[in-house]
Design an enzyme around this catalytic site. Structure first.
Site, short mmCIF file in Angstrom:
data_model
loop_
_atom_site.label_atom_id
_atom_site.label_comp_id
_atom_site.label_asym_id
_atom_site.label_seq_id
_atom_site.Cartn_x
_atom_site.Cartn_y
_atom_site.Cartn_z
N LYS A 3 21.43 0.76 -34.96
CA LYS A 3 21.46 1.25 -36.33
C LYS A 3 22.10 2.62 -36.32
O LYS A 3 21.73 3.45 -35.49
CB LYS A 3 20.03 1.33 -36.87
CG LYS A 3 19.88 1.92 -38.26
CD LYS A 3 19.50 3.38 -38.21
CE LYS A 3 19.77 4.05 -39.55
NZ LYS A 3 19.89 5.49 -39.41
N THR A 14 22.08 9.40 -37.66
CA THR A 14 21.31 9.15 -36.45
C THR A 14 21.62 7.78 -35.91
O THR A 14 21.72 6.83 -36.66
CB THR A 14 19.81 9.22 -36.76
OG1 THR A 14 19.54 10.48 -37.35
CG2 THR A 14 18.99 9.07 -35.50
N GLU A 93 30.08 6.48 -42.41
CA GLU A 93 30.07 6.93 -43.80
C GLU A 93 31.47 7.03 -44.40
O GLU A 93 32.28 7.85 -43.95
CB GLU A 93 29.36 8.27 -43.90
CG GLU A 93 27.86 8.13 -43.67
CD GLU A 93 27.16 9.46 -43.51
OE1 GLU A 93 25.94 9.48 -43.69
OE2 GLU A 93 27.82 10.46 -43.21
N ASN A 217 28.29 13.02 -48.38
CA ASN A 217 27.69 14.16 -47.69
C ASN A 217 27.67 15.46 -48.49
O ASN A 217 27.06 16.44 -48.07
CB ASN A 217 28.40 14.39 -46.36
CG ASN A 217 28.00 13.33 -45.36
OD1 ASN A 217 26.81 13.20 -45.04
ND2 ASN A 217 28.95 12.54 -44.92
#
Lengths: 222, 222
Positions: A3, A14, A93, A217
């Protein structure tokens, strides 16, 4: 299981990866194998150069299946880990394209890895890939900013996919077609760099830098 | 004169700065002075971590004004160079806010500089500033990713402007008001980090990372 690249408190990307096997492998052997595998897979990916405080890769073996061929096991584990690492990057992202940077003909693996990481982490390379531009100048800049004086620009060869755009100290002049179609169509852009100095090689993975990365972000509180 | 952060062939941000004076300073003295000045000014700015192949700072002295007080001259030159460096950063591609990172109480200047650069170059810090978020977690992450084991999180203090958001190993809980107004209104956001380890200090400058940076560097051909 793996993940990664999501937003969790306190706002870091993370990466968590857990592996289970029923092979019977002693704990110490499994640990040193995992270190080698991680160095060839998860430690070669980069979404945005920022490093989480909680990145974790763990493997557990219950021994039920009995002893196994360790070489074959490590090979399979490496392939699985590389596949997982690439999936994490592709899922980064805002990412629209996976970037694979292969540096070969280096003096040693460390040089190859430093060069490859400099290219895959360069915001100008990442945005060029996002804009589907086979921009050899930005790749050359990223190699140059490592300040490795052993580099010889005359020997460097830069290719996007199968299209060589720079060699023998000059652009090959095929920056437009067909490399442009390749850049536009490929979900996975490969940048190959031959340094012409030795025989060592290193491959790293990253993703393009997009407006969505900024949105995710910067504007997460609005 | 100084010019920076624009796009030129081959698509790198290039910084050029030329200084002229009529002071009478011997060439060798002027060169070593310029090196000290550049190390405190231009070498402390970063738009996007990418390094141009043609960054240049030059100074020329014609001697017409005769000998000068070298200490006063160097002080004035340093102030001018820092002012120019900050203007270049504020004018960075897509930038809306200048970020000043001051790391103090470090063991030595090198440690302070490495920490400060890691913070100012972090895409997650840059996007947080763009989103007006006093995100101490991202600042702590950027300190941590230097892998400097001399750091002690219990001793670190992090402030945005005059607002201390993290100290004694925990957030102070004033993340919202009034630090939020400060982050929204300031054109120049100061992030101060006290390491609690020594007396050395370093200041660097950067800018936020915005969607316009992506547009300028990804879509320049469309």
């Amino acid at each position: 299981m793996a993940k990664g690249a999501g937003m969790i408190e306190p706002n870091m990307a993370t990466m968590l990866s857990f592996w289970v096997t029923d092979a019977d492998i002693p704990s110490e052997e499994l640990q040193s194998m995992l270190k080698r595998v991680v160095d060839k897979s998860f430690n070669r990916l980069s979404i945005d150069t920022d490093t989480s405080t909680s990145d974790t890769v763990a493997i557990m073996a219950n021994g039920l299946a009995g002893p196994v061929d360790l070489v074959a096991f490590e090979k399979a584990l490496t392939e699985g880990a590389i596949d997982m690492a690439k999936q994490i990057v592709a899922d980064g992202e805002g990412a629209t394209k996976l970037i694979e940077v292969v540096v070969s003909e280096a003096i040693d693996e460390e040089q190859a890895k430093v060069m490859a990481k400099s290219v895959v982490n360069s915001p100008l390379v990442k945005t060029a890939v996002h804009g589907a531009d086979a921009n050899w100048g930005r790749v050359a800049m990223a190699l140059g900013k490592t300040f490795d004086t052993r580099l010889n620009p005359e020997k460097v060869k830069i290719s996007f996919g199968e299209h060589t755009v720079y060699e023998e100290g000059a652009p090959t002049g095929i920056e437009d077609e067909p490399v442009e179609s390749y850049m536009k169509q490929a979900d996975e852009v490969t940048i190959s760099i031959q340094l012409g100095l030795g025989t060592a090689e290193s491959t790293v993975w990253g993703c393009d830098l997009t407006e969505d990365y900024i949105k995710i972000n910067a504007l997460y509180r609005t």
